[in-house]
Write an enzyme that holds these catalytic residues in place. Structure first.
Site, mmCIF file in Angstrom:
data_model
loop_
_atom_site.group_PDB
_atom_site.id
_atom_site.type_symbol
_atom_site.label_atom_id
_atom_site.label_comp_id
_atom_site.label_asym_id
_atom_site.label_seq_id
_atom_site.Cartn_x
_atom_site.Cartn_y
_atom_site.Cartn_z
ATOM 1 N N GLU A 353 0.862 -1.080 0.082
ATOM 2 C CA GLU A 353 0.010 0.020 -0.039
ATOM 3 C C GLU A 353 1.083 1.059 0.073
ATOM 4 O OE1 GLU A 353 -3.936 1.698 2.201
ATOM 5 O OE2 GLU A 353 -3.205 -0.286 2.618
ATOM 6 N N GLU A 637 -2.842 1.335 13.391
ATOM 7 C CA GLU A 637 -3.808 1.804 12.398
ATOM 8 C C GLU A 637 -5.127 1.512 13.205
ATOM 9 O OE1 GLU A 637 -5.321 0.774 7.947
ATOM 10 O OE2 GLU A 637 -4.142 -0.828 9.209
#
Length: 773
Positions: A353, A637
């Site tokens: 990502e 996260e």
């Protein structure tokens, strides 16, 4: 679609006479890396020699066998179809009289190695040829430039990629110029001087612990970060090491890299068999705390070190208190910022990502500027965001945005989410506050207007009704990853329409301020009317007659109070409901990406310091200090990334180095330590002094290096009083918050009596004593 004003970025003092040359031996993405080379003659070293260089892909340059400079990952990352950075190096120390040789090593980098995750991966995103452009000037004369006379050949880097890692065969280190070069058609007006600081290495980190799993060595460096490894080995030619990486250990204490998804993220080194050999990857980086080493053949590992990389190596702010876990939280935020500020502000540095998500960047921008000098870094990023803005005004979910170039690969348009697209108003505003930079407001204002028109158009009015389909026009991420507590009886969460409308107002109101600053009074007046319309519609739509917000959740109250959307007639009732929501949750956090930065500032703004203290210091999940209790060295996260029993939550979307929730540090600086930049005197020419005394923190201190010098502030509780010490640099004055004026006892030993309105704290050292009552 770059705005015209961005064309000014393109100008430079360089007159390019060199060509963009591609190695004719290049076999394409994922294959062996290549070099281009030439020789040139130096007749005198009395004048400054300057090398100007860039590349499609990544490059390293060598003159007479010595690497030029200590930058990593050059030429950096931009929207390559908009602009390509170049670097300039003074190179006298590398030159010799007579014949000289220059070699430029080239690899795929961001330009053409895989980007995006496996289900929608893109190869050759920006182009399918690696290439270099360079010219060397001596005494104003170009004595070497890339052109058709250059040669090319293969490197010992047998493959490399941002997600892949790097493979290196030391047996192939003798470079053979076996091929020529191809001249590429290339628009040289795209070349711009590197707009921010280059990526640099921090001090190396040695392992703190080593053990073996299934015959493989595992090392713990004690710190999760973006880095490469540096190894020293010896052994037989053809023997090899394969090193892969992890952020965490599983519940059994074993190496666990499941959350890297399909990113290989590994290094393979094949020995040449000539004594001690040293190696570190050149064209990639990894996010990791742990490394696993697999040996093949006769080989001995003498040492392995972690080499952290970042675009922001210098820390410009610090905060400490008497709670060690809080101090560690600040350090974790610094490490997450360092790790994810590599050319662009990424969401994570480890998996497939590593994208420049706009939502993450906007919520963290204020904290980022406290902890590092991010002015040029964020301006460079905003230029990518503007280039990626859609014709309809939608701002991309991330930038640089590869989906814009391959729309056929994706469902819908990956742009336009509220809270994410609002990066175009919020980040420039933070840059203005922190650095006094008006030019960035001017540069971004046209894009802001297009974004606000887009928001209004979504539902043809002030209340935004988002599209619930991913990729659909008007889709929003809402309060991403907002925790719900017990799934049998979940806590209330904000609805997408409410979150979208809140941000509709936040951005419109900011744009009003910005228009006034730029002297755009006609635009300011129109935006002011629009902001008032949104505010009135928000109250009508989301407040009950009893003053309760529709979704009765922490994010709704936090954003509504922080941005003055609660009308006077509902203020006390809404404040009561807000308190109940926090207490009913047993002080557990109930906010996601957009609500979390507002939660504690809203509580302290309302004077509900007891709630702020309990929420902040909560050590259960979800909570900031829970991560510290679990041994985190960076920000997670997800609040629940590791459960209380050690279970790893959903490895498919679970980064352990994701700075967004570290945005709480802005509150530590501005609300707890009590120093805030102000809009009418930005760049710390004036600061608002409004400390919040939370007894459980004990003694508090902060420092920040701004453009005027160092600001320091600290407070300590002395029975029924608080001593607040300040040091303000020349050119900076402080204004005491009106909420504190009645509690001032003395300033610099002088009793304060009567009216204290507008009390100014001058530059230099001061001490103010407040009454706790």
């Amino acid at each position: 679609m770059s705005s015209d004003i961005l064309r000014t970025v393109k100008s430079s003092a360089v007159t390019w006479v060199a060509d963009m040359v591609a190695p004719s031996c290049d076999e394409g993405v994922g294959k062996r890396a290549c070099f281009v080379c030439s020789t040139f003659v130096v007749s005198s070293l009395e004048h400054t020699a300057q090398l100007t260089i860039s590349a499609l892909g990544l490059y390293q340059v060598f003159i007479n066998g010595r690497q030029v400079g200590d930058d990593y990952l050059t030429p950096g990352l931009t929207c390559y179809d908009d602009r390509l950075s170049f670097q300039t190096y003074h190179v006298n120390e590398y030159l010799q009289l007579g014949s000289n040789k220059i070699e430029i090593w080239l690899a795929d980098g961001w330009y053409r190695s895989q980007i995006m995750w496996e289900e929608c991966k893109i190869l050759n995103c920006w182009g399918d040829s690696i290439a270099a452009i360079a010219q060397l000037e001596l005494a104003g004369e170009v004595i070497c430039k890339t052109d058709a006379s250059w040669q090319s050949g293969y490197l010992p880097v047998t493959q490399s990629g941002i997600y892949l890692g790097e493979d290196y065969d030391a047996r192939e280190e003798r470079l053979i110029a076996s091929h020529g070069v191809n001249i590429l058609e290339f628009d040289k007006t795209l070349l711009v001087p590197h707009e921010t600081a280059a990526v640099k290495a921090l001090a190396s980190v040695s392992p703190v612990k080593t053990w073996y799993e299934n015959g493989d060595m595992v090392v713990d460096f004690g710190q999760n970060c973006s880095a490469v490894v540096r190894i020293q080995v010896d052994g037989n030619a053809g023997a090899s090491l394969y090193i892969d990486f992890a952020e965490i250990l599983d519940e059994e204490g074993c190496f666990d890299r499941r959350n890297y998804r399909d990113a290989r993220v590994a290094v393979q080194y094949t020995l040449k068999g000539e004594g001690i050999e040293s190696y570190e990857p050149r064209f990639t980086f990894m996010g990791f705390r742990y490394a696993r080493i697999k040996l093949s053949g006769e080989v001995k590992l003498h040492s392995i070190q972690q080499i952290p990389l970042t675009s922001v190596p210098i820390i410009t702010g610090g905060f400490e208190c008497d709670v060690p876990a809080v101090n560690r939280l600040v350090q974790n935020t610094i490490w997450s910022q360092r790790s994810n500020f590599i050319e662009i502000p990424t969401d994570c540095p480890q998996r497939d990502e590593r994208l420049g998500w706009t939502g993450d960047a906007q919520v963290f921008a204020g904290t980022a500027c406290w902890l590092a000098d991010c002015e040029s870094f964020l301006i460079k990023y905003l230029r990518d965001v503007i280039h990626d803005q859609r014709p309809n005004g939608a701002i991309p979910h991330f930038s640089p945005d590869p989906t814009r170039l391959f729309p056929e690969m994706f469902d819908g348009d990956w742009a336009g989410s509220t809270g994410w697209g609002d990066a175009i108003t919020i980040i420039p505003w933070q840059i203005y506050l922190q650095y006094g930079n008006v030019d960035i407001l001017r540069e971004c204002f046209p894009a802001m207007q297009k974004w606000l028109d887009h928001l209004w158009s979504l539902s043809d009015g002030p209340i935004i009704k988002p599209n619930l389909q991913w990729g659909g026009h008007g889709f929003t991420f809402g309060d991403w990853l907002q925790p719900v507590g017990d799934n049998r009886k979940p806590r209330p969460t904000i609805a997408d329409d409410c979150a979208a409308t809140l941000y509709h107002y936040i951005s419109t109101d900011l744009a009003v301020k910005i228009a006034h600053l730029l002297g755009k009074e006609q635009e300011a007046s129109a935006l002011e009317k629009r902001a008032l319309c949104i505010k009135e519609a928000f109250v009508d739509e989301y407040f009950s007659k009893t003053g309760r917000l529709a979704h009765n959740d922490q994010t709704s109250y936090s954003l509504a109070f922080l941005y003055d959307l609660v009308p006077e007639q509902y203020f006390d009732a809404a404040k009561h409901y807000f308190r109940e929501v926090i207490v009913d949750a047993q002080y557990l956090i109930g906010t996601g990406f957009i609500g979390t930065p507002a939660l504690l500032p809203a509580l302290t703004k309302l004077g509900m310091n007891d709630l702020a203290e309990n929420v902040f210091l909560n050590r259960k999940v979800p909570g900031w200090l829970y991560q510290i209790e679990r041994g985190a060295t960076t920000i997670w996260e997800r609040w629940d990334a590791i459960a209380e029993d050690g279970t790893i939550y959903d490895p498919n979307m679970n980064s352990y180095n994701h700075y967004a929730y570290g945005a709480v540090c802005q509150w530590l600086f501005e609300s707890v330590a009590g120093v805030s930049p102000v809009a009418h005197a930005p760049g710390y020419k004036e600061v608002l002094l409004s400390p919040t005394f939370l007894p459980a923190l004990g003694r508090v201190s902060m420092w920040h290096d701004c453009g005027l010098g160092r600001i320091e502030a600290s407070w300590r509780i002395l029975e029924d009083k608080v001593a607040y010490s300040l040091s303000l640099p020349n050119g900076c004055v402080g204004i005491l918050s009106s909420r504190l004026l009645e509690s001032v006892v003395t300033m610099n030993g002088q009793a304060m009596n009567g009216s204290l309105a507008g009390v100014t704290v001058p530059s230099g050292k001061s001490e103010i004593v407040f009454s706790l009552t």
